[in-house]
Design an enzyme around this catalytic site. Structure first.
Site, PDB file in Angstrom:
ATOM      1  N   SER A   1      -9.779   2.231   2.653  1.00 56.37           N
ATOM      2  CA  SER A   1      -8.908   2.938   1.760  1.00 56.37           C
ATOM      3  C   SER A   1      -7.961   2.045   0.964  1.00 56.37           C
ATOM      4  CB  SER A   1      -8.073   3.946   2.559  1.00 56.37           C
ATOM      5  OG  SER A   1      -7.219   3.272   3.469  1.00 56.37           O
TER       6      SER A   1
ATOM      7  N   SER B   1      -9.911  -0.107   6.851  1.00 56.21           N
ATOM      8  CA  SER B   1      -9.317  -0.068   5.509  1.00 56.21           C
ATOM      9  C   SER B   1      -8.604  -1.327   5.035  1.00 56.21           C
ATOM     10  CB  SER B   1      -8.342   1.095   5.408  1.00 56.21           C
ATOM     11  OG  SER B   1      -9.059   2.283   5.297  1.00 56.21           O
TER      12      SER B   1
ATOM     13  N   LYS C   1       0.853  -1.203   0.000  1.00 48.63           N
ATOM     14  CA  LYS C   1       0.000   0.000   0.000  1.00 48.63           C
ATOM     15  C   LYS C   1       0.881   1.242   0.000  1.00 48.63           C
ATOM     16  CE  LYS C   1      -3.982   1.976   2.477  1.00 48.63           C
ATOM     17  NZ  LYS C   1      -4.825   1.889   3.684  1.00 48.63           N
TER      18      LYS C   1
HETATM   19  N1  GLN Z   1     -13.167   4.528   5.980  1.00 47.76           N
HETATM   20  C1  GLN Z   1     -12.611   4.993   7.212  1.00 47.76           C
HETATM   21  C2  GLN Z   1     -12.192   6.441   7.064  1.00 47.76           C
HETATM   22  O1  GLN Z   1     -12.447   6.986   6.055  1.00 47.76           O
HETATM   23  C3  GLN Z   1     -11.442   4.121   7.620  1.00 47.76           C
HETATM   24  C4  GLN Z   1     -10.227   4.402   6.849  1.00 47.76           C
HETATM   25  C5  GLN Z   1      -9.053   3.571   7.269  1.00 47.76           C
HETATM   26  O2  GLN Z   1      -9.165   2.562   7.938  1.00 47.76           O
HETATM   27  N2  GLN Z   1      -7.876   4.062   6.920  1.00 47.76           N
HETATM   28  O3  GLN Z   1     -11.637   7.017   7.937  1.00 47.76           O
END
Ligand code: GLN
Length: 498
Positions: A152, A176, A77
Site C-alpha cells: 500500500s 506494504s 505515509k
Molecule cells: N497487500 C496486503 C493487503 O492488502 C498488505 C498490505 C499492507 O501491508 N498494509 O492487505
C-alpha cells in the site's frame, strides 16, 4: 544534490556545504516538477517544511549538537498522524480531518530534526498492493509511469525513486513497505513487531501493522530505523528493550561465517524468470562474500495467505468501526430529523471504497459466532504453525532469504478487478508479519525480460534486526561493485526532472 543518499546529504549539511533550507527547497522543486506525473504526494507542507529546515539551520549555526539525519527531508505515509496536517489514509471518509496530535513516529522524527515534506499516497487504509485503491487516484511507478509502484505504500516508494525525498516512512501489515520497495528499486524495512511504536498509526490490522524506514540505501534505512524505533509506553505492544544496533550492522556489512537460509517454498514456479535469475545471482554474491548458503523448508507458509486474509479483515472490521461519521472527517446525510444510524450508513457508503467494504464484510463474517472457530480460530492456529516454521528455520540459519515478490511491477489496471491476483503479490512477504519478525527488501537488479527492478528479501528473528542490515549491506556493496553505479542511476529520466 537530490540524487545523493540521505547520509551523503547529512555530511554536506554537517560540513556547511549546504543548508537544510536549500536542500528542502531542492526537494520541493523536484516535487513541483515531477509529482503531477508520479502523484506520490497527497499533501505537500511547503511552509511547514521550510520553517522546520530554517529552525534546524539556526540550531546548527548556534553550535548545538544535532542527530545524524538532522536537516534531511522525508516523506510521510498518510496513515501516520501529524498534528494539524491532513491525514486521509487514502480514504474519502477522512477527507478534511486534521489530527490534534503527533504519532510517536512523527514525535521521533521531529526530535531528530528530520524535515517532513508532506504526506504520501497509499491504498485506502493500507489495503492493497498497487496504490490503485487510493480514493485520490493512483501513484505511478517512476520506472514506467504506466505501471504500479506497489502498495500500500506506493507513494512513499515512488517519492524515493523519483528523487522527491531521500527518506520515507512506510507501514507494513503484509508487505506494504517491502513490496513497493521491490518494484521501485528502493530499500524498505519492516522492523520486528513492537520495535517501532504504533501510537498514531491509523490501525488496519493491529496485530500485524508495523511502521518502518524506506530509503535508497541500506545505511540510510538503518539511520532512519534508529531515529524512529524504541520503547513507547503509549503502545502496549511496544517492546521494552534496546533498539538493535542496525546502523553499526549496516556500516560493517560483514557476512563472513553467517548462515543464510533459502526458503524452499518461497521460490520456483509462479515466480517470474527474471526474478529468479536475480535471486540466484544475489545468493552467489553473498556466498562469495563469505556467507554459507543453506536450504530450509517452511511447509506451513503455503497457508499464510489464506490465514492472513481472515486475520487482517477480521481485525480491520473491528478497527474501522470507529469511522462512524460522528468523530472524524466526512459526514453525509446529516439533515433535520436524520437518525444517527442513517447518517452512519450513508457516510460509510460514500466514504469507504470497494476493497475496504469487501474486507469489512469478510471480517465481520469470519468473526460471527457461528463461524468464529471455523475461520478466525483456524487462521490463528495456522499463524502459530508459521511462527514454529520460522523458529525451526532459524535453528539452521541466521537469516532467511527469498525474492520479495513473484513479479516485477505490473500495469496500472491489470489486476484492479481481480482481488485474488492482487493478494498473491504478498505471498513471500506475509509470513514475516504473521510471525512478527523483521524483513527487508533491497534492489537486486532488473529483470532481463522487462528491465524493471527486482527485490531481494532478508528475514531476521525477533529483535535481531541488525542481522538483516549486515546481510543487506554486504549484498548492496557486492552489487554496487558489479554495476559500478546505484541501480536508481539507470532509471529513465522523468520529464521536468533535474
Ligand atoms: N497487500 C496486503 C493487503 O492488502 C498488505 C498490505 C499492507 O501491508 N498494509 O492487505
Amino acid at each position: 544534490m537530490i540524487r545523493n543518499s540521505a547520509s551523503e546529504m547529512a555530511s554536506k549539511l554537517a560540513s556547511g556545504e549546504v543548508t537544510s533550507v536549500a536542500l528542502t527547497q531542492a526537494h520541493l522543486d523536484q516535487i513541483s516538477a515531477v509529482d503531477k506525473d508520479v502523484h506520490a504526494f497527497l499533501h505537500v507542507d511547503t511552509q511547514g517544511a521550510l520553517a522546520q529546515a530554517a529552525a534546524v539551520d539556526a540550531k546548527r549555526k548556534s553550535g548545538e549538537k544535532l542527530s545524524p539525519l538532522a536537516g534531511v527531508p522525508l516523506a510521510l505515509k498518510d496513515v501516520m498522524t501529524q498534528k494539524g496536517i491532513p491525514t486521509t489514509c487514502g480514504s474519502k471518509i477522512l477527507e478534511g480531518w486534521r489530527p490534534p496530535y503527533d504519532s510517536t513516529v512523527v514525535t521521533n522524527l521531529k526530535k531528530n530534526d528530520i524535515i517532513i515534506l508532506g504526506k504520501t499516497n497509499m491504498d485506502e487504509f493500507a489495503m492493497g498492493s498497487s496504490t490503485e485503491n487510493s480514493a485520490y487516484g493512483p501513484t505511478h511507478n517512476p520506472w514506467d509511469l504506466t505501471r504500479i509502484p506497489g502498495g500500500s505504500g506506493g507513494g512513499s516508494a515512488a517519492a524515493l525513486a523519483a528523487f522527491e525525498a531521500p527518506l520515507a516512512i512506510g507501514t507494513d501489515t503484509g508487505g506494504s513497505i517491502r513490496q513497493p520497495a521491490a518494484v521501485t528499486g528502493t530499500v524498505g524495512v519492516k522492523p520486528t513487531y513492537g520495535g517501532v511504536s504504533r501510537y498514531g498509526l491509523v490501525a488496519f490490522s493491529s496485530s500485524l501493522d508495523q511502521a518502518g524506514p524506506c530509503a535508497r540505501t541500506v545505511l540510510d534505512a538503518a539511520l532512519l530505523h534508529e531515529a524512529i524505533a524504541g520503547h513507547d509506553p503509549k503502545d502496549s505492544t511496544s517492546i521494552n528493550a534496546p533498539v538493535p544496533a542496525v546502523v553499526a550492522a549496516a556500516k560493517s556489512g560483514n557476512v563472513k561465517g553467517m548462515k543464510i537460509g533459502v526458503v524452499k517454498e518461497l521460490n520456483g514456479d509462479g515466480y517470474q524468470k527474471g526474478v529468479r535469475t536475480r535471486f540466484e545471482e544475489s545468493l552467489e554474491l553473498l556466498a562469495a562474500a563469505g556467507a554459507e548458503i543453506v536450504e530450509v523448508s517452511a511447509p506451513n507458509f503455503e497457508y499464510a495467505l489464506a490465514a492472513y486474509y481472515l486475520i487482517a479483515p477480521s481485525e480491520c472490521s473491528s478497527n474501522l468501526a470507529r469511522f462512524d461519521a460522528m468523530r472524524y472527517g466526512l459526514r453525509v446525510g446529516d439533515n433535520d430529523g436524520a437518525s444517527a444510524e442513517s447518517v452512519m450508513n450513508l457516510t460509510r457508503e460514500v466514504g469507504f471504497g470497494r476493497e475496504v467494504k469487501r474486507r469489512i464484510i469478510l471480517g465481520t463474517y469470519a468473526l460471527s459466532s457461528g463461524y468464529y472457530d471455523a475461520y478466525y480460530g483456524s487462521a490463528q492456529k495456522v499463524r502459530t504453525l508459521i511462527t514454529q516454521d520460522f523458529n525451526k528455520a532459524f535453528e539452521k540459519a541466521d537469516v532467511l532469504v527469498s525474492p520479495t515478490c513473484p513479479t516485477t511491477a505490473f500495469k496500472i489496471g491489470e489486476k484492479a478487478n481481480d482481488p485474488l491476483a492482487m493478494y498473491l503479490n504478498d505471498i513471500a512477504t506475509i509470513p514475516v508479519n504473521m510471525a512478527g519478525i523483521g524483513g527487508m527488501s533491497l534492489p537486486s537488479g532488473v529483470a532481463e525480460e522487462d528491465g524493471l527492478p527486482v527485490g531481494f528479501q532478508i528475514m531476521s528473528p525477533v529483535m535481531k534486526d541488525d542481522r538483516m542490515y549486515s546481510v543487506g549491506a554486504a549484498l548492496e556493496a557486492a552489487l554496487l561493485s558489479k554495476w559500478g553505479a546505484p541501480l536508481l542511476s539507470t532509471i529513465p529520466a522523468l520529464a521536468g526532472s533535474k
